[in-house]
Scaffold this motif. Sequence first.
Motif, PDB file in Angstrom:
ATOM      1  N   VAL A  16      -9.933  -9.686  19.123  1.00  0.00           N
ATOM      2  CA  VAL A  16     -10.057  -9.890  20.566  1.00  0.00           C
ATOM      3  C   VAL A  16      -9.364 -11.198  20.925  1.00  0.00           C
ATOM      4  O   VAL A  16      -9.653 -12.240  20.328  1.00  0.00           O
ATOM      5  N   LEU A  17      -8.436 -11.136  21.878  1.00  0.00           N
ATOM      6  CA  LEU A  17      -7.721 -12.318  22.329  1.00  0.00           C
ATOM      7  C   LEU A  17      -8.279 -12.744  23.678  1.00  0.00           C
ATOM      8  O   LEU A  17      -8.375 -11.942  24.610  1.00  0.00           O
ATOM      9  N   LYS A  34      -9.090 -14.110  30.543  1.00  0.00           N
ATOM     10  CA  LYS A  34      -8.802 -12.697  30.378  1.00  0.00           C
ATOM     11  C   LYS A  34      -8.933 -12.332  28.915  1.00  0.00           C
ATOM     12  O   LYS A  34      -8.841 -13.197  28.035  1.00  0.00           O
ATOM     13  N   THR A  35      -9.112 -11.068  28.637  1.00  0.00           N
ATOM     14  CA  THR A  35      -9.251 -10.614  27.250  1.00  0.00           C
ATOM     15  C   THR A  35      -8.429  -9.353  27.036  1.00  0.00           C
ATOM     16  O   THR A  35      -8.145  -8.602  27.970  1.00  0.00           O
ATOM     17  N   CYS A  36      -8.058  -9.160  25.802  1.00  0.00           N
ATOM     18  CA  CYS A  36      -7.431  -7.907  25.383  1.00  0.00           C
ATOM     19  C   CYS A  36      -7.665  -7.746  23.888  1.00  0.00           C
ATOM     20  O   CYS A  36      -8.102  -8.672  23.206  1.00  0.00           O
ATOM     21  N   ARG A  37      -7.397  -6.544  23.386  1.00  0.00           N
ATOM     22  CA  ARG A  37      -7.549  -6.281  21.962  1.00  0.00           C
ATOM     23  C   ARG A  37      -6.182  -5.972  21.355  1.00  0.00           C
ATOM     24  O   ARG A  37      -5.359  -5.309  21.982  1.00  0.00           O
ATOM     25  N   GLN A  38      -5.990  -6.476  20.122  1.00  0.00           N
ATOM     26  CA  GLN A  38      -4.735  -6.205  19.417  1.00  0.00           C
ATOM     27  C   GLN A  38      -5.012  -5.991  17.937  1.00  0.00           C
ATOM     28  O   GLN A  38      -5.970  -6.542  17.391  1.00  0.00           O
ATOM     29  N   ARG A  39      -4.132  -5.192  17.332  1.00  0.00           N
ATOM     30  CA  ARG A  39      -4.261  -4.945  15.898  1.00  0.00           C
ATOM     31  C   ARG A  39      -3.428  -5.961  15.111  1.00  0.00           C
ATOM     32  O   ARG A  39      -2.373  -6.407  15.551  1.00  0.00           O
ATOM     33  N   SER A  78     -12.232 -10.634  14.508  1.00  0.00           N
ATOM     34  CA  SER A  78     -12.276 -12.038  14.920  1.00  0.00           C
ATOM     35  C   SER A  78     -11.968 -12.161  16.399  1.00  0.00           C
ATOM     36  O   SER A  78     -11.376 -11.263  17.015  1.00  0.00           O
ATOM     37  N   ILE A  79     -12.382 -13.289  16.963  1.00  0.00           N
ATOM     38  CA  ILE A  79     -12.107 -13.621  18.360  1.00  0.00           C
ATOM     39  C   ILE A  79     -11.168 -14.822  18.372  1.00  0.00           C
ATOM     40  O   ILE A  79     -11.465 -15.865  17.772  1.00  0.00           O
ATOM     41  N   LEU A  80     -10.036 -14.665  19.056  1.00  0.00           N
ATOM     42  CA  LEU A  80      -9.021 -15.714  19.104  1.00  0.00           C
ATOM     43  C   LEU A  80      -8.930 -16.261  20.518  1.00  0.00           C
ATOM     44  O   LEU A  80      -8.668 -15.508  21.462  1.00  0.00           O
TER      45      LEU A  80
END
Length: 850
Positions: A16-17, A34-39, A78-80
């Motif tokens: 999660v970014l 803001k948030t988004c998810r990435q692989r 993880s959360i970045l």
Amino acid sequence: MPPINVLLAGDASVDVLIYPAQPGENTWHEHMLKTCRQRSGASLISKFLSDVALDCNFKIHGPILAGPVNIQHESVRSILEFEIHNDNDVNSSYFTLRLNRTRQLNYQSIWQSPWSSASLGTIDSTEKDILVFQDTQGSFNNPDDAIHFLRNARPGVLVYHMAPRLALGSIWETIRNGVHTDGGTQDPEKLVVVVSANDLRAEGIQLSHGLSWEKTCEDFIEQLGSVGSLVSLVTCAHLVVTFSCDGVIYHRGGQLNQPILYFDSNCIEGEFLRQNLGEVPGIKEAFIAGMVTHLGGSVKNLEEAIELALLSSRRLAASGLVRGLNSTDKPEHLVSDVMGTLVPSEYPVFKLPIPSDVIGSGSDHYWSILDRMVGDPAQVARDVVKHGITSSDSSRIPTARFGRLVLVDRHEIESFRIVSNVLRDYIDLPQTRPISIAFFGPRGSGRSYAATEMGRALLNGRNISKFRIDLTQISTPTDLIPVFHSIRDCNLEGGFPLVYINGFDTLVPGSSLPWLFHLSTPMLHGRFIDNGESRPIGRAIFFLGSINFKTYQKFQNQLGGSSRGLIPPRFEEFLGCLHGYVNMLGPDCVGEHDRLYPVRRAVILRELLDKREPKLKVDGKISIDESVLDGLLLVPSYRQGVRSLKSIISMSRLNGAHQFERAALPPASQLDIHVNSDEFLRYLDGKVLAESVREHLAQNIHIEYLKKRFSMGMSDEDRKRPGHQPWDQLPEEFRESARAHADNIPRKLRLISCFLAEKQDHMHRKPVEKFSPGEIEVLAKHEHDRWNAERLQKQWTKSSNTDPTVRTSSLLVAWSDLAKEWQDVDRELVASYPNILPEDYQIYRMGGVR
């Protein structure tokens, strides 16, 4: 040609970014996050490789991504948290993000198989297929699927990106002996394991961090086998250990080959990240992708692939994650920039075979990369003065830079980096007390300059106030109070005090080093007494310069035993206030093993000449006579170190000059103020050889000359000539001529990129046994030119008949006009050099060890 299948399997976890809205974003929540998810992992590697698939003739088989179809429903690893980096061009089409914090979550990864691998027969396999296995921290929740796949896959290369814990678990047991084959055996040569140095440290392998590449090599050789449980990892055929974005060691555990170090000479582990955006998600994946791109399906290309993989990771570290200007844009990697055509010169990376035999045996405690990469420190020094430390020949030298201070000596580099790491931690956190670093060194070693430059570099971007306290000019402790008040005021105004205290070890008649006592309270407690009231100093960096001790060890040894009457507890209290020390070497030779003093001096000399007369430099090259350069660089010491060198340059007639000629130097009587003038003039004349070596060479040169002359046939009259007598009967003038020939040998050897040195200093190099015909021609012509100059300076004249009694010679002509039989005399003399040396000397070629 059929495409190369690249199969990507293993961990493809979700992060999660969290990132801020961009400045000026026209939404009601512009100040919200803001948030988004990435692989990451295998999916990100697949993304990188897909960008170059067409150019590399790859067919990419990314992970199937078993699990929830929607990424929003998957477990998070993880959360970045990011912040906006403010160095972007105002006209840029994106904003760069900088990682602020990472939080790891309790997470167990799912093994992800490559597309088309559910039934392996659906892939048109080739011998060059590459399988990339991205490991996960801990374990997979479906390891049996992974084991089944790895037993049945038949890639040409398996790149295993290992994660902690290392060399454990059923998956590693399945492939640790290599790739499975159709014959039921395993091929260890097809397995490439990539692991980070930090992961090795976490397993108990003691690798120093960010000191010098020499120290990194030593620790790697001495410590890699120190953890027995990692034997299967250490002995695997191809082990690639990454040191952040700055270096790599390629270890071939199945062979006796020397490990190879890939390194950036201007950075040490972690430094490239500090110079750019710090930690960037995806650096490891970019390294793997860069390696796969250049493997070509065979481990035969691994050495080149590692170098280019390092460049890929550095591109990502420099570009980071970016976000477009639209409110709907999400953080992305600049994939095309990272994976575009790699040019090695973009971020120069050098290769060095690590001297594991020397390190393991402890036979050379003074080895250095400079010696291994270049060979002759004096020639490196000449190049540094002429072309600068960043020139092509000098760029291979590992350096450390702190502002304008450039360090080239391994021991100074390690000392400064140890202290800089301590200071960096101090600067990064709120502080209420000073930190104290002691500087030792010979007179004129540049302690004050070095300390100030290091402080300025570490405090870059902060409001710095510099203070200097000279205890040699202060009579009472009360004289310190106004300075401490100024330091305190600086803190109150938001500044950062940088304080240099000169002469803390000043001797005062009737009292032994009293300043140690008076400085202990401000150093330890961060307070000073003013009219009976204790006042805080606040944060500050105290650099304490010694004027009586060359090293910390001498300071400790001489004073620790009360040899000067100091009460031991008080001395120990002072030492307890120090947070580190630096031993400066300075520009002078400090011992018989100090081969690098010309290089240390060259860095200083280049800067002094730059400042003294800008017209000396054209297109980056300083024009200076070779003899002047030898004198300034090679004389062992100056009377006042850097100050004397600076004075000589100031006294030289260089105003408006375009060339630093010998005539510009001060006369010998004036030079003697700052240097032993007789010694300086010897080096100025090229007499760099020890007297015993010089005499040995001169005698043998004369013997070789007589052999050649006798073989040419001589009349009885010729045999009686003074110059044709044995050495013990030879007139002194002709002996001096042979000695002048010997003196000139080091200078001639530089013309063919060779140098003369003692065997013990270069046991790792192969000596030159004979010169090539082309090299002999160069040496012979130069020798004849030298001989012409020598004879002309001694008032010889050209004549059709040679008669030493009246100083005439028929050979006093240009090389091209010299008869072949006399050219052959010079050719045979210079060709004899490798065979007439003293027993403990050899001729070597410059450049890297072959």
